[in-house]
Design a protein around this motif. Structure first.
Motif, PDB file in Angstrom:
ATOM      1  N   ILE A  46       1.039 -47.736  16.734  1.00 23.84           N
ATOM      2  CA  ILE A  46       1.847 -46.713  16.030  1.00 23.84           C
ATOM      3  C   ILE A  46       0.992 -45.486  15.749  1.00 23.84           C
ATOM      4  CG2 ILE A  46       3.038 -46.203  13.877  1.00 23.84           C
ATOM      5  CD1 ILE A  46       3.973 -49.126  13.851  1.00 23.84           C
ATOM      6  N   VAL A  47      -0.205 -45.708  15.298  1.00 24.83           N
ATOM      7  CA  VAL A  47      -1.079 -44.593  14.980  1.00 24.83           C
ATOM      8  C   VAL A  47      -1.425 -43.816  16.222  1.00 24.83           C
ATOM      9  CG1 VAL A  47      -3.344 -43.948  14.063  1.00 24.83           C
ATOM     10  CG2 VAL A  47      -1.978 -45.705  12.903  1.00 24.83           C
ATOM     11  N   GLU A  48      -1.756 -44.526  17.319  1.00 25.80           N
ATOM     12  CA  GLU A  48      -2.112 -43.836  18.550  1.00 25.80           C
ATOM     13  C   GLU A  48      -0.931 -43.031  19.084  1.00 25.80           C
ATOM     14  OE1 GLU A  48      -3.516 -46.812  21.148  1.00 25.80           O
ATOM     15  OE2 GLU A  48      -5.521 -46.925  20.238  1.00 25.80           O
ATOM     16  N   VAL A  49       0.273 -43.606  18.976  1.00 27.11           N
ATOM     17  CA  VAL A  49       1.448 -42.872  19.437  1.00 27.11           C
ATOM     18  C   VAL A  49       1.619 -41.583  18.622  1.00 27.11           C
ATOM     19  CG1 VAL A  49       3.965 -42.928  19.559  1.00 27.11           C
ATOM     20  CG2 VAL A  49       2.628 -44.886  20.345  1.00 27.11           C
ATOM     21  N   ASN A  50       1.459 -41.685  17.333  1.00 28.89           N
ATOM     22  CA  ASN A  50       1.611 -40.494  16.507  1.00 28.89           C
ATOM     23  C   ASN A  50       0.527 -39.471  16.787  1.00 28.89           C
ATOM     24  OD1 ASN A  50       3.823 -40.634  14.193  1.00 28.89           O
ATOM     25  ND2 ASN A  50       3.086 -42.708  14.596  1.00 28.89           N
ATOM     26  N   ILE A  51      -0.689 -39.982  17.045  1.00 28.29           N
ATOM     27  CA  ILE A  51      -1.768 -39.044  17.386  1.00 28.29           C
ATOM     28  C   ILE A  51      -1.485 -38.365  18.705  1.00 28.29           C
ATOM     29  CG2 ILE A  51      -4.198 -38.896  17.990  1.00 28.29           C
ATOM     30  CD1 ILE A  51      -4.750 -41.074  15.931  1.00 28.29           C
ATOM     31  N   ALA A  52      -1.025 -39.144  19.645  1.00 31.97           N
ATOM     32  CA  ALA A  52      -0.709 -38.550  20.947  1.00 31.97           C
ATOM     33  C   ALA A  52       0.434 -37.553  20.816  1.00 31.97           C
ATOM     34  CB  ALA A  52      -0.353 -39.663  21.949  1.00 31.97           C
TER      35      ALA A  52
ATOM     36  N   ASP B 181      20.991 -25.005  17.028  1.00 31.59           N
ATOM     37  CA  ASP B 181      19.830 -25.719  16.469  1.00 31.59           C
ATOM     38  C   ASP B 181      19.607 -27.032  17.169  1.00 31.59           C
ATOM     39  OD1 ASP B 181      22.136 -26.766  15.621  1.00 31.59           O
ATOM     40  OD2 ASP B 181      21.588 -27.006  13.516  1.00 31.59           O
ATOM     41  N   THR B 182      19.844 -27.061  18.498  1.00 29.88           N
ATOM     42  CA  THR B 182      19.625 -28.310  19.230  1.00 29.88           C
ATOM     43  C   THR B 182      18.168 -28.692  19.189  1.00 29.88           C
ATOM     44  OG1 THR B 182      21.441 -27.691  20.688  1.00 29.88           O
ATOM     45  CG2 THR B 182      20.009 -29.452  21.443  1.00 29.88           C
ATOM     46  N   PHE B 183      17.341 -27.681  19.427  1.00 27.16           N
ATOM     47  CA  PHE B 183      15.904 -27.992  19.417  1.00 27.16           C
ATOM     48  C   PHE B 183      15.448 -28.412  18.046  1.00 27.16           C
ATOM     49  CE2 PHE B 183      11.504 -26.693  18.897  1.00 27.16           C
ATOM     50  CZ  PHE B 183      10.915 -27.371  19.935  1.00 27.16           C
ATOM     51  N   ASP B 184      16.051 -27.827  17.063  1.00 24.95           N
ATOM     52  CA  ASP B 184      15.655 -28.202  15.703  1.00 24.95           C
ATOM     53  C   ASP B 184      16.045 -29.631  15.396  1.00 24.95           C
ATOM     54  OD1 ASP B 184      14.639 -25.733  15.401  1.00 24.95           O
ATOM     55  OD2 ASP B 184      16.338 -24.893  14.279  1.00 24.95           O
ATOM     56  N   ARG B 185      17.261 -29.998  15.824  1.00 22.46           N
ATOM     57  CA  ARG B 185      17.669 -31.383  15.551  1.00 22.46           C
ATOM     58  C   ARG B 185      16.792 -32.366  16.311  1.00 22.46           C
ATOM     59  NH1 ARG B 185      22.889 -29.109  15.991  1.00 22.46           N
ATOM     60  NH2 ARG B 185      23.057 -29.901  18.150  1.00 22.46           N
ATOM     61  N   THR B 186      16.423 -31.992  17.563  1.00 20.74           N
ATOM     62  CA  THR B 186      15.552 -32.895  18.328  1.00 20.74           C
ATOM     63  C   THR B 186      14.199 -33.023  17.660  1.00 20.74           C
ATOM     64  OG1 THR B 186      16.680 -32.205  20.349  1.00 20.74           O
ATOM     65  CG2 THR B 186      14.556 -33.286  20.591  1.00 20.74           C
ATOM     66  N   LEU B 187      13.687 -31.891  17.269  1.00 16.70           N
ATOM     67  CA  LEU B 187      12.385 -31.928  16.607  1.00 16.70           C
ATOM     68  C   LEU B 187      12.461 -32.657  15.279  1.00 16.70           C
ATOM     69  CD1 LEU B 187       9.464 -30.923  16.754  1.00 16.70           C
ATOM     70  CD2 LEU B 187      10.183 -28.838  15.553  1.00 16.70           C
ATOM     71  N   LEU B 188      13.574 -32.477  14.594  1.00 20.07           N
ATOM     72  CA  LEU B 188      13.734 -33.171  13.306  1.00 20.07           C
ATOM     73  C   LEU B 188      13.876 -34.657  13.516  1.00 20.07           C
ATOM     74  CD1 LEU B 188      14.050 -32.946  10.261  1.00 20.07           C
ATOM     75  CD2 LEU B 188      16.505 -32.568  10.583  1.00 20.07           C
ATOM     76  N   TYR B 189      14.617 -35.027  14.577  1.00 13.59           N
ATOM     77  CA  TYR B 189      14.786 -36.459  14.854  1.00 13.59           C
ATOM     78  C   TYR B 189      13.448 -37.080  15.211  1.00 13.59           C
ATOM     79  CZ  TYR B 189      16.108 -40.678  17.382  1.00 13.59           C
ATOM     80  OH  TYR B 189      16.190 -41.980  17.834  1.00 13.59           O
ATOM     81  N   THR B 190      12.698 -36.358  16.054  1.00  8.49           N
ATOM     82  CA  THR B 190      11.382 -36.902  16.460  1.00  8.49           C
ATOM     83  C   THR B 190      10.481 -37.041  15.233  1.00  8.49           C
ATOM     84  OG1 THR B 190      11.634 -35.772  18.576  1.00  8.49           O
ATOM     85  CG2 THR B 190       9.440 -36.514  17.990  1.00  8.49           C
ATOM     86  N   HIS B 191      10.534 -36.040  14.379  1.00 13.60           N
ATOM     87  CA  HIS B 191       9.686 -36.115  13.165  1.00 13.60           C
ATOM     88  C   HIS B 191      10.099 -37.251  12.268  1.00 13.60           C
ATOM     89  CE1 HIS B 191       8.449 -34.947   9.070  1.00 13.60           C
ATOM     90  NE2 HIS B 191       7.318 -34.505   9.729  1.00 13.60           N
ATOM     91  N   ASP B 192      11.416 -37.470  12.133  1.00 14.53           N
ATOM     92  CA  ASP B 192      11.889 -38.562  11.279  1.00 14.53           C
ATOM     93  C   ASP B 192      11.515 -39.914  11.868  1.00 14.53           C
ATOM     94  OD1 ASP B 192      12.893 -36.690   9.600  1.00 14.53           O
ATOM     95  OD2 ASP B 192      14.948 -36.801  10.381  1.00 14.53           O
ATOM     96  N   LYS B 193      11.595 -40.011  13.189  1.00 14.46           N
ATOM     97  CA  LYS B 193      11.261 -41.290  13.824  1.00 14.46           C
ATOM     98  C   LYS B 193       9.774 -41.585  13.627  1.00 14.46           C
ATOM     99  CE  LYS B 193      11.741 -43.773  18.186  1.00 14.46           C
ATOM    100  NZ  LYS B 193      10.380 -44.248  18.209  1.00 14.46           N
ATOM    101  N   SER B 194       8.922 -40.540  13.796  1.00 11.05           N
ATOM    102  CA  SER B 194       7.472 -40.764  13.615  1.00 11.05           C
ATOM    103  C   SER B 194       7.172 -41.118  12.173  1.00 11.05           C
ATOM    104  CB  SER B 194       6.714 -39.486  14.004  1.00 11.05           C
ATOM    105  OG  SER B 194       6.954 -39.180  15.350  1.00 11.05           O
ATOM    106  N   ARG B 195       7.887 -40.510  11.299  1.00  8.37           N
ATOM    107  CA  ARG B 195       7.658 -40.815   9.875  1.00  8.37           C
ATOM    108  C   ARG B 195       8.075 -42.230   9.557  1.00  8.37           C
ATOM    109  NH1 ARG B 195       9.911 -37.075   4.911  1.00  8.37           N
ATOM    110  NH2 ARG B 195       8.832 -38.203   3.225  1.00  8.37           N
TER     111      ARG B 195
END
Length: 979
Positions: free
Chosen positions: A218-224, A145-159
């Motif tokens: 922050i908003v633009e980064v999340n949109i991008a 689940d490496t990709f999952d952890r990366t995706l989860l980390y990215t999602h948590d950081k954006s949140r």
């Protein structure tokens, strides 16, 4: 593009395969983003002919100019949220179809089988090994689940970054135009330039600008970031745009070709047929509109027609027309603005007709009862009477007979008044100018005039009652016709209810046709169910809540006003007078009301009889004020009584019930007549007895005829015979059934008086009991008074007789015997005229008979006592010595001869013998006593011989008397028996 189109447009979930598929690795679980599905399914370009390839979309050619169901739009929340419910329901079906959906039990389908656990047994046997293998593989292999952890980390950081942005910017209603929102985002404190705070405020403004820029970054980064995650799908959509345009172009061409084909089909196959259906429907609608207008025209003519019917006194027809019009207005013409006031106008007109009918019936009653009273007893205008009665019954005016009763009272008064006026006008002795009152004029009439007036009144009353009976019988027949119609209607309803199951199959077929969208009238018009259609039409015409002409029907062009507006059925009935009437079903009268009305009408006939009797009683009482009726002689009162009895019997025969008022008045006058009748005869008898000298009277021939008329057991006074050229001489004796009766004149008159009593009972049966009592009193009076005069010697002072002789006594006894002879005949005469419960009164005759027999016995004892005293006087001086016969015995024989001479012609021979036997016994007793006193015994000596010679002389003389030659004297009893 083609490959992407052929792939599945929607990502498929693997959750359904969790039991039998091995889990893929993480890299294979994420499929590449595929192209979006096509907007429209593929259609043939025109070379294919498979009809299944055509889309099931609405026709733009046929439906482009009219509204279809595809134009309807439904708000789903509004459909799911039913505002009519008291509380919010969570169940979808309850919200959609109402609360009753939950309580309704769903009937199981017969097409679906019942699924049980046994049906899944095979499946469970196949899947159980696979599930075990799957579980074992999950435990052995750990997923990467490496990709999952990366995706989860990215999602948590954006949140986390987004949480730095204030919530106000995330609100859906964010708008800087709002003053509160603007002040919250840009506080005024950052823009203030007052005092020495300028540097600090500028720093604050700069800091605010940097903060907002940070938020924007922050908003633009999340949109991008989000765009980068979906870039592949975005570019795929851009690349598939050309392919989509090719598909749209081909689709447009296919749609154009399809429209052209559908347009041709519409013109060739559908347009004509639809036009025919449309014109047929238009035609039927026009026919309905025409019928409706024709019905409106007919209703519009209601009021003039009612006025025309009322002008000819057709009240029933007018009421039927009003009822029919009211029904049409309420059912078929309901809501028409032009007729909004017609209903109230018809109601007022109906009330007016009620008043007119009552006035018309009052006029009819007055004309019917005030007609000239002749022998004609026909009903006056029977058709008019029947029509009036039907109308009054239709309007529930059940007290109309009271009007007729009031008119009867007035007419009865006028009948007597008119009869008196007509009679007085024909009598010249009565001066109407001097004597004004009718009652005084009537009292000036003599008995024949007044009797003829009373006879005329009774004849008028008889005709009057016959007319009333004929009229009331017609009214009662109308009531019974309505009652019979009600009974037939109930029987018909019962029959229809019993036969209702017969048409259940037809009702099922009608329901099926309705369910399939067909018109019921269309189905009937095809001729499949002609009997059912007829029956349905009849039921529709008879049902009070159904419309005769259905608004949905398109095949009933002949729906006219006659069939649609007449709901009630009518039947023809004929009255006893031959008048035919049509009785409708709208007579809303119960059987109890009709029976009560018929009884009241019958009671009205009884009341008519009572009215005539009451008026006659008042007429009699008005004449009897001066004692006129009490002064009538027997013949006059008998004639009056017979006239009144005849009128009473006539009224009882006409009306069927006894009226007691006139009978009571007759009984009262009869009692007065009986009292006066009895007092006159008792006074007359008293005067006759006081003047009677108790000598035998000659019997005139009329008295002999009177006695002869009673010889056959029937008591009646003989009719006076015309005076003959040679008058019959009176006889010495009265011959009664072969026996001679020597009587006095008083007894002859008493017999006539007794027959007058009996004759009076025959003429006036109501006074039988009174006459019996009075006659008993008269007979008792004669017995007691004659006893006082003869036995009591009252005639010596009353009449002046010197003495009461044996002839007087014998004559009195014979007169009593004559009366006793007639007592059984009198008793039988009265017994035949008494009621069985009155037979106890006949005991008076038994007492009288006993009293008379006692009186006769007393007279006989008196005759014996006279001779007994003579024997005692003569024999007490008797001496046994010569010559023979002795003077004593000569004297005794002389007195015995005188006694025999006095009574022999008066008494029957048997009674004479019995009397002399008693006298002889007295003689022997006194002779025996004297012989014992003289000690003369039957020893054959001289004294015995002398006595024997005297006795032989006595015996010879006594047996030499007429009728006593065979008398057994038994003179041996004068001697003492030897002991």
């Amino acid at each position: 593009m083609a490959s992407s189109h052929s792939s599945s447009p929607v990502p498929q979930s693997n959750s359904s395969d969790a039991f039998f598929k091995k889990e893929m690795d993480a890299t294979k679980r994420f499929r590449p983003v595929q192209s979006l599905p096509d907007v429209c399914p593929k259609e043939p370009t025109g070379n294919g002919s498979d009809p299944n390839n055509l889309c099931d979309s609405p026709s733009l050619v046929a439906d482009q100019h009219r509204w279809t169901i595809y134009h309807s739009k439904v708000n789903l929340p509004a459909a799911l949220n039913d505002p009519r419910l008291a509380k919010r329901e969570s169940d979808f079906f309850t919200k959609t179809w109402g609360v009753d959906f939950v309580d309704t039990e769903v009937t199981p389908s017969f097409c679906l089988p019942q699924i049980t656990k046994e049906h899944f047994a095979l499946y469970q046997q196949e899947i159980t090994p696979r599930e075990k293998v799957h579980e074992r593989c999950k435990n052995i292999y750990t997923p990467k689940d490496t990709f999952d952890r990366t995706l989860l980390y990215t999602h948590d950081k954006s949140r986390t970054d987004l949480e730095q942005v204030p919530k106000i910017f995330m609100k859906p209603d964010f708008a800087l135009e709002d003053s509160l929102t603007f002040n919250a985002v840009l506080p005024w404190s950052h823009f203030s330039t007052a005092g020495g705070k300028g540097n600090r405020d500028a720093a604050s403004s700069k800091l605010l600008q940097e903060k907002l820029s940070h938020y924007l970054d922050i908003v633009e980064v999340n949109i991008a970031h989000q765009i980068s995650l979906r870039s592949e799908a975005f570019f795929h959509a851009m690349t598939s745009q050309h392919e989509l345009q090719d598909y749209l172009r081909k689709t447009s061409q296919a749609v154009k070709l399809l429209r052209e084909k559908i347009s041709k089909i519409d013109k060739v196959m559908c347009e004509g047929s639809l036009r025919v259906l449309r014109l047929s429907l238009t035609r039927n609608n026009c026919i309905k509109a025409y019928n409706k207008l024709k019905l409106m025209a007919t209703v519009h003519q209601t009021q003039p027609t009612v006025q025309l019917l009322l002008s000819t006194s057709e009240f029933v027809g007018a009421l039927d027309l009003i009822a029919t019009t009211q029904e049409v207005l309420q059912q078929e013409l309901q809501g028409i603005h032009s007729f909004r006031h017609l209903g109230s106008q018809l109601c007022e007109l109906e009330k007016l007709i009620d008043k007119m009918m009552i006035a018309e019936f009052s006029t009819y009653a007055r004309n019917d009862l005030n007609r000239p009273l002749e022998d004609d007893c026909q009903i006056l205008e029977e058709e008019r009477l029947v029509s009036l009665v039907f109308g009054l019954l239709k309007q529930r005016k059940l007290n109309f007979y009271e009007i007729y009763g009031d008119e009867m009272i007035i007419t009865a008064k006028n009948i007597i008044k008119q009869c008196v006026v007509n009679t007085v006008s024909q009598i010249e002795e009565i001066d109407t100018e001097v004597v004004v009152k009718l009652a005084d004029q009537m009292r000036m009439m003599n008995f024949p005039q007044w009797f003829d007036l009373l006879k005329n009144i009774f004849s008028k009353f008889t005709i009057f009652l016959k007319r009333i009976k004929a009229t009331l019988n017609t009214i009662r027949s109308v009531v019974f016709l309505v009652l019979d119609k009600n009974q037939k209607t109930r029987d018909l309803e019962d029959t229809l209810q019993k036969n209702s199951a017969k048409y259940s199959t037809v009702d099922t077929e009608v329901a099926y046709l309705t369910h399939e969208g067909m018109f019921i009238s269309d189905a009937f018009s095809e001729g499949d169910f002609p009997p059912v259609a007829a029956d349905t039409t009849s039921q529709r015409n008879t049902s009070p809540n159904s419309e005769p002409c259905s608004s949905d029907s398109v095949s009933e062009p002949e729906c006219t006003t006659d069939s649609s507006s007449s709901k009630e059925q009518t039947s023809s009935s004929v009255t006893p007078g031959g008048v035919e009437m049509m009785i409708g079903d709208d007579m809303k009268l119960t059987d109890l009301e009709l029976v009560r009305l018929a009884n009241n009408i019958q009671e009205l006939l009884y009341s008519a009889s009572d009215i005539c009797h009451d008026r006659s009683v008042k007429f009699l009482m008005a004449r009897a004020k001066d004692g006129f009726l009490e002064k009538l002689n027997s013949n006059e009162f008998v004639a009056l009584s017979r006239l009144m009895e005849g009128f009473i019997l006539d009224t009882e025969q006409i009306c069927g019930r006894k009226s007691m008022s006139l009978r009571g008045a007759l009984q009262s006058q009869a009692n007065r007549f009986v009292n006066r009748f009895h007092e006159e005869r008792k006074t007359k008898l008293s005067l006759l007895l006081d003047n009677e000298r108790w000598k035998q009277a000659e019997v005139p021939a009329e008295f002999q005829d009177l006695v002869d008329s009673v010889s056959d057991g029937r008591i009646s006074l003989p009719e006076k015979k015309p005076a003959a050229t040679e008058e019959r001489k009176p006889t010495e004796f009265l011959i009664v059934e072969g026996q001679k009766y020597a009587t006095v004149g008083t007894v002859l008159l008493l017999i006539r008086i007794i027959l007058e009593y009996c004759q009076c009972v025959d003429n006036i049966p109501s006074i039988t009991t009174d006459m019996l009592t009075r006659l008993s009193d008269l007979l008792k009076y004669f017995n007691s008074r004659s006893c006082q005069l003869v036995l009591g010697a009252g005639a010596l002072q009353v009449v002046g007789l010197k003495t009461i002789t044996t002839k007087n006594l014998a004559l009195s006894s014979r007169c009593l015997q004559l009366i006793v002879h007639y007592i059984p005949i009198i008793r039988a005469h009265f017994e035949a005229r008494l009621q069985p419960k009155q037979f106890s009164m006949l005991r008076h005759f038994d007492h009288i008979t006993k009293d008379y027999h006692d009186h006769i016995a007393e007279i006989s004892a008196k005759l014996v006592a006279i001779m007994d005293s003579l024997f005692d006087k003569l024999l007490s001086k008797y001496e046994v010595k010569a010559p023979v016969p002795s003077a004593c015995f000569r004297n005794i024989c002389k007195q015995m001869a005188k006694m025999h001479e006095a009574i022999y012609d008066l008494l029957p021979e048997e009674q004479t013998q019995m009397l002399f036997l008693r006298i002889n016994a007295s003689y022997k007793l006194h002779l025996k006593t004297q012989l014992a006193h003289l000690n003369v015994v039957n020893d054959g000596g001289p004294l015995n011989g002398l006595v024997t010679s005297d006795v032989a002389f006595y015996t010879g003389n006594l047996q030499a008397l007429k009728g006593l030659n065979n008398l057994d004297l038994n003179m041996a009893e004068i001697w003492e028996q030897k002991r």
